[in-house]
Enzyme design. Structure first.
Site, PDB file in Angstrom:
ATOM      1  N   ASP A 108      -6.865  21.617  -0.463  1.00  0.00           N
ATOM      2  CA  ASP A 108      -8.190  21.308  -1.036  1.00  0.00           C
ATOM      3  C   ASP A 108      -9.205  20.906   0.031  1.00  0.00           C
ATOM      4  OD1 ASP A 108      -6.977  18.777  -0.694  1.00  0.00           O
ATOM      5  OD2 ASP A 108      -7.611  18.005  -2.659  1.00  0.00           O
ATOM      6  N   HIS A 132      -2.293  20.405   0.071  1.00  0.00           N
ATOM      7  CA  HIS A 132      -3.043  20.164   1.308  1.00  0.00           C
ATOM      8  C   HIS A 132      -3.966  21.343   1.644  1.00  0.00           C
ATOM      9  CE1 HIS A 132      -1.293  16.306   2.415  1.00  0.00           C
ATOM     10  NE2 HIS A 132      -0.183  16.764   1.862  1.00  0.00           N
ATOM     11  N   ASP A 149      -7.635  16.008  -7.110  1.00  0.00           N
ATOM     12  CA  ASP A 149      -7.095  15.063  -8.092  1.00  0.00           C
ATOM     13  C   ASP A 149      -8.142  14.660  -9.127  1.00  0.00           C
ATOM     14  OD1 ASP A 149      -5.000  15.323  -6.389  1.00  0.00           O
ATOM     15  OD2 ASP A 149      -5.062  13.286  -5.604  1.00  0.00           O
ATOM     16  N   GLU A 163     -14.033   7.720  -2.889  1.00  0.00           N
ATOM     17  CA  GLU A 163     -12.747   7.535  -2.218  1.00  0.00           C
ATOM     18  C   GLU A 163     -12.876   7.737  -0.703  1.00  0.00           C
ATOM     19  OE1 GLU A 163      -9.699   8.497  -4.759  1.00  0.00           O
ATOM     20  OE2 GLU A 163      -8.117   8.297  -3.265  1.00  0.00           O
TER      21      GLU A 163
HETATM   22  C1  GAF Z   1      -3.591  13.860  -2.310  1.00  0.00           C
HETATM   23  C2  GAF Z   1      -5.097  14.040  -2.181  1.00  0.00           C
HETATM   24  F1  GAF Z   1      -5.749  13.066  -2.888  1.00  0.00           F
HETATM   25  C3  GAF Z   1      -5.538  15.423  -2.662  1.00  0.00           C
HETATM   26  O1  GAF Z   1      -6.912  15.585  -2.412  1.00  0.00           O
HETATM   27  C4  GAF Z   1      -4.728  16.527  -1.997  1.00  0.00           C
HETATM   28  O2  GAF Z   1      -5.143  16.718  -0.674  1.00  0.00           O
HETATM   29  C5  GAF Z   1      -3.227  16.233  -2.079  1.00  0.00           C
HETATM   30  O3  GAF Z   1      -2.924  14.917  -1.603  1.00  0.00           O
HETATM   31  C6  GAF Z   1      -2.418  17.211  -1.286  1.00  0.00           C
HETATM   32  O4  GAF Z   1      -2.518  18.484  -1.827  1.00  0.00           O
HETATM   33  O5  GAF Z   1      -3.211  13.863  -3.639  1.00  0.00           O
END
Ligand code: GAF
Length: 440
Positions: free
Chosen positions: A86, A84, A221, A209
């Site tokens: 990014d 959490h 991701d 997305e």
């Molecule tokens: C999910 C989101 F898609 C990622 O961008 C990231 O925020 C993650 O949760 C938490 O680290 O996978």
């Protein structure tokens, strides 16, 4: 989340936990379908397995559409640390894993995209000249979102037939939707002989997305799925998108343990956390010069101005800011080969996600607590968005067999749920797979 059948041989139904990818076929829990990818290095390489999957997919495509397609695959990811962070312009340390989604494609002469999902056992058609402006919660949103974003970026797409299959467990927080987006984009670009810089592509997936599917996810991701490297984790700066490849020591394995509690980021909690972080950054920007995101804040700032923040917002900020520091210390620990130090940071990360960010759940906590006490485990934590899904465990290679067996048995005893466990290698990012050359 994309959900397709054949995910790592998830059928079993004998009441036992399922353990995947271990060497030693004599292992008594070792159940897998014919399409199972063997992940352990003592077996044929992941790319060789991918070739076989691609060859199988080409055959099915031929039956469905009468053409020989090209095949693209994109891996899921596991995040070692940096959760959490990014979407706060922070740091993350994911690795692509050798469980992927495969997209076979051949061009058509009209403007239709026909997409068959093996897992959903469904075909949908989509006219490139009449794209719906938003997704509608259907599995095909990820494919259509990527097509729409490519067209908006100026690419003149052409009609095509697509067949999609997955070896990635869905709803497990291992980024199956990101993998679909990445593989689809490479496939759609291939039929118009176009390429796109991978960083620009990662931003495009994120837009697909955020804007088409409606989930305000960060960039981790898709970036990991596109840019992973075998044997390495990526240390990614989510503001600049600069990244470093960090070699993973040969003596450890990434053991991913699925709590079998369905992870979903679509239920509003994820977007709510993001909004709380944005509120924290806004409030702190009144006190600290130059704050654009929580990335720009120190723990000392958070503590000093605690009274400016609503209690919940303070806790969210404390997680993000401390997690950013942990990622950087974890990169140093990995560089120095100090796995115990890395493991301690994983533990702190889990506790912070549990207590400050409140995205863990009982099953994730139980899985972590059991794992941490087992021999050979350097560290364990929840991975991905949370609220279910998987834990990631850094485990000494020689201890992996006993570790997985004990973890599965004790977790099942504690929760009455059968976990799935995947022993993964860090893998290369998305690529074309030459299924035609596969050996039988
Ligand atoms: C999910 C989101 F898609 C990622 O961008 C990231 O925020 C993650 O949760 C938490 O680290 O996978």
């Amino acid at each position: 989340m994309m959900g397709m059948a054949g995910a790592g041989g998830a059928r079993g139904g004998n009441g036992r936990a399922m353990i995947y990818g271990q060497s030693g076929a004599t292992h008594r829990h070792f159940l897998f379908s014919t399409s199972f990818i063997i992940l352990h290095s003592s077996f044929p390489s992941a790319y060789h397995s991918a070739m076989n999957i691609a060859a199988e997919l080409q055959e099915k495509f031929h039956v469905a559409f009468g053409d020989r397609p090209r095949v693209f695959c994109a891996p899921g990811r596991v995040n070692l640390i940096g959760e959490h962070t990014d979407y706060n312009d922070g740091f993350v340390m994911p690795a692509a894993i050798d469980l992927s989604i495969y997209v076979a494609i051949a061009p058509r002469d009209d403007r239709l995209l026909t997409i068959i999902s093996e897992g959903f056992d469904e075909a949908i058609e989509f006219n490139l000249d009449r794209p719906a402006p938003h997704g509608n919660g259907h599995w095909s949103d990820y494919v259509r979102g990527v097509a729409v974003e490519l067209m908006q970026a100026g690419y003149k797409l052409r009609g095509a037939n697509l067949l999609i299959t997955s070896r990635l467990p869905t709803g497990a927080g291992l980024s199956s939707s990101a993998a679909v987006e990445v593989a689809t984009a490479l496939a759609l670009l291939s039929v118009i002989d176009a390429t796109m810089d991978r960083v620009a592509l990662a931003k495009l997936y994120q837009r697909a997305e955020n804007e088409y599917v409606g989930a305000r996810v960060g960039i981790m991701d898709q970036f990991a799925s596109a840019n992973g490297r075998a044997g390495h984790a990526l240390m990614l700066d989510c503001r600049s998108l600069d990244f470093r490849l960090l070699p993973l020591p040969a003596n450890v394995r990434l053991v991913i343990a699925n709590t079998m509690v369905k992870h979903s980021i679509a239920n509003g909690e994820y977007n709510a956390r993001r909004a709380e972080c944005e509120a924290a950054a806004r409030l702190l920007a009144r006190r600290v010069a130059g704050v654009r995101a929580l990335r720009d804040v120190t723990i000392a700032d958070v503590e000093r101005y605690r009274r400016d923040l609503p209690e919940t917002v303070y806790h969210r900020a404390r997680h993000v800011v401390s997690e950013n520091e942990r990622v950087q210390r974890a990169a140093d620990a990995l560089h120095q080969g100090d796995l115990p130090a890395f493991g301690k940071l994983m533990r702190q990360s889990h506790l912070s996600l549990r207590d400050d960010y409140e995205v863990s759940c009982e099953e994730l906590d139980v899985m972590v607590e059991i794992a941490e006490k087992l021999p050979g485990c350097y560290g364990a934590r929840m991975t991905g968005g949370g609220f279910g899904g998987c834990t990631v465990n850094l485990v000494e290679a020689a201890a992996v067999a006993a570790f997985t067996e004990e973890l599965a048995a004790r977790y099942q005893q504690a929760t009455d749920r059968k976990p799935q466990i995947y022993v993964c290698a860090a893998a290369d990012g998305a690529q074309e797979v030459q299924g035609d050359q596969a050996t039988p």
